[in-house]
Design a protein around this motif. Structure first.
Motif, short mmCIF file in Angstrom:
data_model
loop_
_atom_site.label_atom_id
_atom_site.label_comp_id
_atom_site.label_asym_id
_atom_site.label_seq_id
_atom_site.Cartn_x
_atom_site.Cartn_y
_atom_site.Cartn_z
N LEU A 94 0.92 -1.07 0.37
CA LEU A 94 -0.09 0.26 -0.24
C LEU A 94 0.99 1.16 0.18
N ALA A 95 2.08 1.44 1.22
CA ALA A 95 2.79 2.43 0.85
C ALA A 95 3.49 2.52 -0.21
N LEU A 96 3.45 1.71 -1.58
CA LEU A 96 4.56 1.79 -2.49
C LEU A 96 2.97 2.00 -3.69
N GLY A 97 2.25 1.72 -3.47
CA GLY A 97 0.85 2.23 -3.97
C GLY A 97 1.08 4.14 -4.31
N ILE A 98 0.85 4.43 -2.92
CA ILE A 98 0.92 5.79 -2.29
C ILE A 98 1.96 6.71 -2.76
N VAL B 203 3.39 7.15 3.72
CA VAL B 203 4.54 5.59 3.12
C VAL B 203 5.41 5.74 4.41
N LEU B 204 6.32 6.37 4.97
CA LEU B 204 7.26 6.33 5.92
C LEU B 204 6.50 5.45 7.07
N ALA B 205 5.36 5.82 7.71
CA ALA B 205 4.32 5.24 8.49
C ALA B 205 4.95 3.84 7.60
N LEU B 206 4.07 3.70 7.16
CA LEU B 206 3.32 2.00 6.79
C LEU B 206 4.75 1.84 6.64
N ALA B 207 5.79 2.09 5.30
CA ALA B 207 6.49 0.93 4.89
C ALA B 207 7.38 0.67 6.52
N LEU C 289 15.00 0.07 6.40
CA LEU C 289 14.93 0.92 6.60
C LEU C 289 15.87 1.84 6.77
N MET C 290 17.60 1.54 6.71
CA MET C 290 18.52 2.71 6.35
C MET C 290 18.81 2.82 4.85
N ARG C 291 18.04 2.07 3.11
CA ARG C 291 17.71 2.34 1.87
C ARG C 291 16.54 4.05 2.48
N PHE C 292 15.93 3.49 2.74
CA PHE C 292 14.67 4.45 2.84
C PHE C 292 15.06 6.03 3.29
N LEU D 62 9.11 17.60 5.51
CA LEU D 62 9.35 16.61 5.64
C LEU D 62 10.74 16.37 6.39
N GLU D 63 11.90 17.09 6.28
CA GLU D 63 11.95 17.45 8.30
C GLU D 63 11.92 16.62 9.42
N ARG D 64 10.36 16.96 9.49
CA ARG D 64 9.21 16.96 10.29
C ARG D 64 9.44 15.47 10.49
N VAL D 65 8.99 14.85 9.17
CA VAL D 65 7.69 13.91 8.88
C VAL D 65 9.35 12.96 8.90
N VAL D 66 10.32 12.94 9.21
CA VAL D 66 11.68 11.73 8.68
C VAL D 66 12.61 12.77 10.30
#
Lengths: 520, 130
Positions: A180-184, A223-227, A271-274, A287-291
């Motif tokens: 699902l994360a990939l789809g988004i 995406v980051l939450a699901l992955a 995880l490292m890759r992402f 994005l900084e906040r999300v990561v």
């Protein structure tokens, strides 16, 4: 032939051809074993060639399947970290194949075992070599399905089938969420290629694919939450750890070694890759906040996982379950440093991943030698076997001393790095490493004491097979030598890998140059 | 809100609800067979979501066939055609899902042979061990 494309293809071909071959050779165990050694051996040679090429090249290596370049087709993009992990994987899979023959001498179905085993190897290599988020999903599924089936290898045992079902259910939920994360991800960015995604996030032009079309920050958050959830299930980080202490012990010991040493690394590597390649470096504030949020969650869950694993080790009677909880502890360390996000932390993570894989494989194989002799996993039944099986005891001692971090052995050096990396963040996090190591030491010493100095049962005739003893000595030598040569390894192999991983610009540039050369 | 926007929002709401129900089913239902059914529903809901991500708002809907080989026709075609890549992703996921479901079904049959029940509460009561 190109070592990049060839490496995961060899075990895949050998895996698919084995069921037919076994009909031709009428299931002759020796031929099946020779076939498996040939398959894993050729993979080892190929991944060694790949390793040399990746370290002699300044930019990541690219392999395109049928000349379909980056954003259009699936590419394999191998940086030094990927090549290093591929070499460790291929080496361990080869020596564990040597070990498996004697361990499984009483079981039927060696050909099915090796079919899954080679499939598992293909999946593991695919995960570390791929440059495409969707191909990563496929390879994680290949790894997972082979693992679920191998956990249930003793299909007549209740605990094995039950553990495999539990593992398969939670694993399937995790990979579905990643899909699902990939789809988004595709909906927002219009691509699933790692280099292209990273280029879009860092505002670097990439051929063919246009600008992101969706809400980048919102999509990245989902995406980051699901992955991350999916990868934490694969890496068995608290609270998604509960399948591991049942699944790893229920498998045959060589498979426990593969699962604990290599398969859990899949989650950490992804995880490292992402976090480093796709969402690495300077980001826009949203994005900084999300990561930053994802990284904070990783650090917190990793710390809980490390302490929880260490404490649970002391409550186990089953020797393999004890080792399985130790895996949860070490994965906790890795999640903490991946969340810490500095170059030092990345070095620590890479070095610890390699050291832990080798030491944990040795520990499971040494414990497996005792279990093979005694026919039981209960520490009480293994009492006193140590003096009759000197090589296995040696392997067990080296592995346990290494994993708790005794100075000349390899894990000590990566634990020092872990400590330094977490010290930059806070003293409390660094103390988690020390505290959990001390708690784990108590549990390991109890096992060593019982096995070595306990009063032996009379009815067991313990012997050591040459091939199993050879593997244990080889891995013990690796643990000792990697410890003695740690500064050299760090300087020549780990630091360049970490530096290249931090340099997302180089990763994008390699893919862009390959694609532009094709389109012009 | 146009009819299409309403249908779009309605579709997403239904899919998210299905996702929630399926997750509840996998986690909370005691029967292993029902867990497998819930897992397939979960996989299908996610697959439909991913196909939906590739959908375009166009009306009237034209079949995805290139009308003629020219640059203008291609531009018009690209703005109206449905994105095929999510469908390619989904077909891969469907095949993988089939492999997982088959493995789960076989393991469940084997578990039934060993325990004589598919109720996870009953299995937990007897312990995972021998």
């Amino acid at each position: 032939m190109d070592a990049v494309g060839l490496t995961p293809i060899i075990p895949l071909l050998f895996a698919f051809a084995l069921p037919l071959t076994s009909i031709l050779i009428k299931g002759n165990r020796r031929v099946v074993q020779a076939y498996a050694l040939l398959g894993t051996g050729l993979t080892l040679i190929s991944s060694f060639a790949l390793f040399q090429r990746a370290y002699s090249s300044d930019s990541p290596l690219i392999y395109t399947f049928g000349k379909w370049v980056a954003p259009v087709g699936i590419i394999y993009e191998v940086d030094r970290l990927g090549a290093l992990m591929a070499l460790v994987t291929a080496f361990l899979m080869f020596v564990i194949a040597v070990y498996s023959y004697r361990y499984l001498e009483g079981e039927s179905g060696l050909e099915w075992y090796y079919t899954l085993y080679l499939g598992l190897e293909a999946g593991l290599l695919g995960v570390v070599l791929t440059g495409d988020a969707f191909n990563l999903f496929v390879m994680i599924e290949v790894t997972s399905i082979a693992s679920y089936a191998l956990v249930a290898f003793y299909r007549g045992r209740r605990d094995a089938v039950h553990a495999a079902l539990k593992y398969a259910f939670i694993g399937a939920i995790g990979t579905t969420m990643y899909f699902l994360a990939l789809g988004i991800l595709y909906g927002a960015f219009g691509t699933v290629n790692f280099a292209d995604l990273s280029a879009k996030i860092h505002d670097i032009p990439f051929p063919v694919s246009g600008n992101p079309v969706g809400e980048v920050v919102l999509a990245s958050g989902i995406v980051l939450a699901l992955a991350t959830w999916a990868f934490l299930i694969k890496a068995a980080i608290f609270p998604n750890h509960f399948w591991l202490p049942e699944a790893h012990p229920a498998a045959p010991s060589p498979i426990s070694a593969v699962l604990s040493g290599l398969v859990v690394n899949v989650g950490i590597y992804s995880l490292m890759r992402f976090l480093y390649t796709v969402y690495g470096g300077e980001l826009v504030p949203g994005l900084e906040r999300v990561v930053g949020g994802v990284a904070a969650v990783l650090v917190a869950l990793g710390a809980v996982s490390a302490l929880f694993g260490a404490l649970m080790m002391n409550a186990q009677r089953d020797v393999k379950k004890l080792i399985a909880y130790s895996t949860i502890m070490h994965m906790g360390y890795l999640a903490m440093v991946v969340g810490a996000g500095t170059q030092l932390a990345l070095q620590a993570a890479i070095f610890h991943m390699v050291n832990h894989a080798i030491a944990k494989a040795l520990l499971f194989l040494a414990a497996g030698a005792f279990i093979h002799a005694a026919g039981s996993r209960d520490i009480g039944d293994l009492t006193g076997l140590g003096r009759r099986m000197p090589v296995a005891t040696f392997g067990l001692s080296v592995a346990t001393l290494s994993l708790v971090g005794i100075p000349p052995l390899n894990v000590f050096f990566s634990k020092v790095l872990l400590f330094d990396a977490l010290m930059e963040r806070s003293l409390a996090l660094a103390m988690v490493i020390v505290l959990s190591s001390v708690i784990a030491l108590v549990a390991y010493m109890r096992v060593l004491y019982r096995i070595w100095l306990g009063k032996p049962r009379e009815d067991i005739t313990a012997g050591e097979h040459a091939s199993m003893a050879f593997v244990l000595l080889l891995l013990s030598a690796a643990v000792v030598l990697m410890g003695l040569a740690a500064p050299l390894l760090l300087q020549h192999y780990v630091d360049p890998a970490a530096a290249q991983m931090m340099d997302y610009g180089g990763y994008i540039k390699a893919a862009v140059e390959y694609a532009s050369a094709f389109f012009s | 809100m146009s009819v299409q926007e309403f249908l779009w929002a309605y579709m997403w709401a239904v899919l998210l609800l299905t996702l929630g129900v399926a997750l509840y089913g996998v986690i909370a239902r005691p029967n292993l067979l029902k867990k497998i059914i819930a897992l397939t529903v979960l996989g299908d809901a996610v697959n439909v979501m991913v196909v939906l991500i590739g959908y375009r708002f166009t009306y009237p809907v034209a079949p995805p066939i290139l009308p003629s080989l020219s640059r203008d026709a291609l531009g018009a075609f690209l703005s109206s055609a449905v994105d095929p890549l999510p469908q390619a992703l989904v077909i891969t996921a469907v095949v993988i899902g089939m492999a997982v479901n088959m493995l789960l079904a076989i393991l469940t049959v084997q578990l039934y042979r060993l325990y004589g029940t598919l109720d996870v509460r009953e299995i937990a009561r007897r312990g995972g061990g021998e």
